[in-house]
Design an enzyme around this catalytic site. Structure first.
Site, short mmCIF file in Angstrom:
data_model
loop_
_atom_site.label_atom_id
_atom_site.label_comp_id
_atom_site.label_asym_id
_atom_site.label_seq_id
_atom_site.Cartn_x
_atom_site.Cartn_y
_atom_site.Cartn_z
N GLU A 50 0.86 -1.18 0.00
CA GLU A 50 0.00 0.00 0.00
C GLU A 50 0.89 1.23 0.00
O GLU A 50 1.58 1.50 0.98
CB GLU A 50 -0.90 -0.01 1.25
N ARG B 270 0.78 10.24 0.49
CA ARG B 270 1.15 11.31 1.42
C ARG B 270 2.35 12.11 0.93
O ARG B 270 2.73 13.09 1.54
CB ARG B 270 1.51 10.70 2.78
N LYS C 13 -11.01 -1.11 6.80
CA LYS C 13 -9.79 -0.79 7.52
C LYS C 13 -10.23 -0.24 8.88
O LYS C 13 -11.11 0.62 8.93
CB LYS C 13 -9.02 0.28 6.75
O1 LIG Z 1 -2.08 7.27 5.94
C1 LIG Z 1 -2.94 6.42 6.12
O2 LIG Z 1 -3.96 6.31 5.45
C2 LIG Z 1 -2.71 5.44 7.11
O3 LIG Z 1 -3.14 4.35 6.97
C3 LIG Z 1 -1.91 5.76 8.24
C4 LIG Z 1 -1.33 4.45 8.65
O4 LIG Z 1 -2.21 3.77 9.43
C5 LIG Z 1 -0.13 4.61 9.33
O5 LIG Z 1 0.80 5.16 8.48
C6 LIG Z 1 0.30 3.29 9.80
O6 LIG Z 1 1.50 3.55 10.34
P1 LIG Z 1 1.97 2.90 11.65
O7 LIG Z 1 1.03 3.29 12.72
O8 LIG Z 1 3.31 3.53 11.76
O9 LIG Z 1 2.03 1.45 11.36
#
Ligand SMILES: O=C(O)C(=O)C[C@H](O)[C@H](O)COP(=O)(O)O
Length: 205
Positions: A39, A43, A127
């Site tokens: 994925e 960003r 999700k």
């Molecule tokens: O940007 C998005 O749509 C996301 O999904 C954010 C993600 O959940 C986080 O980037 C997961 O990151 P961690 O918490 O570091 O594993």
């Protein structure tokens, strides 16, 4: 079709790329470790180009777009060759645009009402975001009774240590996480580390 996204790998690697040149090596490194899905989050400015490259050059991995938060992004990601879309939360306009692409997708929900609204539209693969701050494993256990038909990819704050407790839940297909592609590993172009982390993640279930 969207439900199958949850069964590709125990961990959905959530990848933030700053350099488009890293896209193909990262995808290959994940594959080498046994992870068949990636994925790429929208960003960073290079994200769409990164999706395009992976779709063209690493067809063995299923490449999707994450962080889809506007209708335009849904269309742009589909045009770039994304095979699926992931949204952190859901608005009517984003949902309409995502459905309009015809791609499988995981819409984000963080509360019971959000999950119920999506279920009402026949969307049962979600999700769960942000998983840890929203209640984590106890939340998912608690809603499995009243909302038995839903399956989730919990994402947000999950680690290799906490992933197994999520994966043990019948309602969890896979978990999302950024830990497979640490920022410092990408900066150092240490793709072997990505493969090692992917191998551990692939063995989680
Ligand atoms: O940007 C998005 O749509 C996301 O999904 C954010 C993600 O959940 C986080 O980037 C997961 O990151 P961690 O918490 O570091 O594993």
């Amino acid at each position: 079709m969207s439900n199958e996204l949850l069964d590709l790998s125990p961990v959905m690697p959530v990848v933030v790329l700053d350099q488009v040149a890293d896209a193909v090596p990262v995808a290959r490194a994940l594959l080498a470790g046994g992870i068949r899905v990636i994925e790429l989050t929208l960003r960073t400015p290079v994200a769409l180009a990164a999706i395009e490259r992976v779709a063209a050059e690493v067809p063995e991995i299923v490449v999707g777009a994450g962080t889809v938060t506007t209708p335009e992004q849904a269309k742009q990601a589909a045009d770039a060759g994304a095979k699926f879309l992931v949204t952190p939360g859901c608005t009517d306009s984003v949902l309409e645009a995502v459905v309009g692409t015809g791609l499988p997708f995981l819409p984000g929900a963080g509360t019971v009402s959000e999950a119920m609204r999506l279920a009402e539209q026949g969307l049962t693969a979600l999700k769960f975001f942000p998983a840890e701050p929203s209640g984590g494993v106890p939340f998912l256990k608690a809603i499995a009774g009243p909302l038995p038909g839903l399956r989730f990819c919990p994402t947000g704050g999950i680690t290799p240590e906490t992933a197994p407790a999520y994966l043990a839940l019948p309602s969890v297909g896979c978990v999302g996480g950024s830990w497979l592609t640490p920022k410092d590993a990408l900066a150092a172009k240490d793709f072997e580390r990505v493969t090692a982390l992917a191998r551990e993640a692939a063995a989680l279930r």
